[in-house]
Design an enzyme around this catalytic site. Sequence first.
Site, short mmCIF file in Angstrom:
data_model
loop_
_atom_site.label_atom_id
_atom_site.label_comp_id
_atom_site.label_asym_id
_atom_site.label_seq_id
_atom_site.Cartn_x
_atom_site.Cartn_y
_atom_site.Cartn_z
N LYS A 9 0.82 -1.21 0.00
CA LYS A 9 0.00 0.00 0.00
C LYS A 9 0.86 1.28 0.00
CE LYS A 9 -4.05 -2.11 2.22
NZ LYS A 9 -5.03 -1.97 3.33
N TYR A 49 -12.56 -1.37 -3.74
CA TYR A 49 -13.08 -1.52 -2.37
C TYR A 49 -14.60 -1.38 -2.29
CZ TYR A 49 -8.53 -1.78 -0.01
OH TYR A 49 -7.30 -2.18 0.46
N ASN A 112 -2.00 0.34 6.72
CA ASN A 112 -1.52 -0.92 7.30
C ASN A 112 -0.64 -1.73 6.35
OD1 ASN A 112 -3.54 -1.76 5.61
ND2 ASN A 112 -4.83 -2.65 7.21
N HIS A 115 -2.25 -5.36 1.51
CA HIS A 115 -3.59 -5.91 1.29
C HIS A 115 -3.47 -7.37 0.90
CE1 HIS A 115 -7.66 -6.49 -0.30
NE2 HIS A 115 -7.06 -7.15 -1.29
N GLU A 126 -10.31 -10.06 -7.41
CA GLU A 126 -9.25 -9.06 -7.24
C GLU A 126 -8.09 -9.28 -8.21
OE1 GLU A 126 -8.28 -9.01 -3.06
OE2 GLU A 126 -10.23 -8.14 -2.54
P1 DAT Z 1 -8.24 -6.40 5.69
O1 DAT Z 1 -7.41 -5.42 4.87
O2 DAT Z 1 -7.47 -6.93 6.86
O3 DAT Z 1 -8.87 -7.48 4.85
P2 DAT Z 1 -10.87 -5.15 5.79
O4 DAT Z 1 -11.17 -5.88 4.52
O5 DAT Z 1 -11.84 -5.27 6.91
O6 DAT Z 1 -9.42 -5.53 6.35
O7 DAT Z 1 -10.74 -3.60 5.47
C1 DAT Z 1 -10.10 -3.17 4.28
C2 DAT Z 1 -9.21 -2.01 4.62
O8 DAT Z 1 -10.01 -0.93 5.10
C3 DAT Z 1 -8.18 -2.27 5.73
O9 DAT Z 1 -7.01 -2.90 5.26
C4 DAT Z 1 -7.92 -0.88 6.20
C5 DAT Z 1 -9.28 -0.21 6.11
N1 DAT Z 1 -9.99 -0.30 7.37
C6 DAT Z 1 -10.58 -1.41 7.92
N2 DAT Z 1 -11.13 -1.13 9.11
C7 DAT Z 1 -10.90 0.20 9.32
C8 DAT Z 1 -11.20 1.11 10.36
N3 DAT Z 1 -11.89 0.72 11.44
N4 DAT Z 1 -10.79 2.39 10.23
C9 DAT Z 1 -10.10 2.80 9.14
N5 DAT Z 1 -9.78 2.00 8.12
C10 DAT Z 1 -10.17 0.72 8.21
MG MG Z 2 -10.33 -7.38 3.40
#
Ligand code: DAT
Ligand code: MG
Length: 138
Positions: A9, A49, A112, A115, A126
């Site tokens: 990222k 997304y 973070n 991905h 994806e």
């Molecule tokens: P992951 O990337 O672990 O699959 P996810 O699919 O729930 O997590 O969310 C996609 C992305 O969205 C994640 O990498 C970072 C962002 N995200 C998730 N939860 C968040 C939150 N509570 N606040 C801000 N960004 C968030």
């Molecule tokens: Mg995810």
Amino acid sequence: MERTLAIVKPDAVRRGFIGDIIKRIEASGLKLRALKLMRLTRAQAEAFYEVHKERPFYGSLCDYMSSGPVVIAVLEADNAILRWRELMGATDPKKANPGTLRKDFGIDVEQNAVHGSDAPETAAREVAFFFSTLDIVS
Ligand code: DAT
Ligand code: MG
């Protein structure tokens, strides 16, 4: 053999961690089958997304994911989806296990570092979002 989509990222690219993260991918036994550097447009980030569009963080996530270049890869191995998610660690770097990429390279729950797809159906979607079959080494 299973395939999954990996993204380094913008926060990790900006801070110079492409090489470190690719090194950890290779060391883990996950095989690189496609690899490219690109900067997502806001519209591309929104489409990628889309599953999260009702979430409160969606707008900020799309701004962030289009804020700078990313590295996008197809990884292949037995159980590639789960193995890549284990190497990434928990979504929130504060909760990620020691030795995971998000623990070592993530800044916060949004920035973070990496991905990974979360299931076979999402991995197929994806991978196809970013790569044609011609781009993937078989
Ligand atoms: P992951 O990337 O672990 O699959 P996810 O699919 O729930 O997590 O969310 C996609 C992305 O969205 C994640 O990498 C970072 C962002 N995200 C998730 N939860 C968040 C939150 N509570 N606040 C801000 N960004 C968030
Ligand atoms: Mg995810």
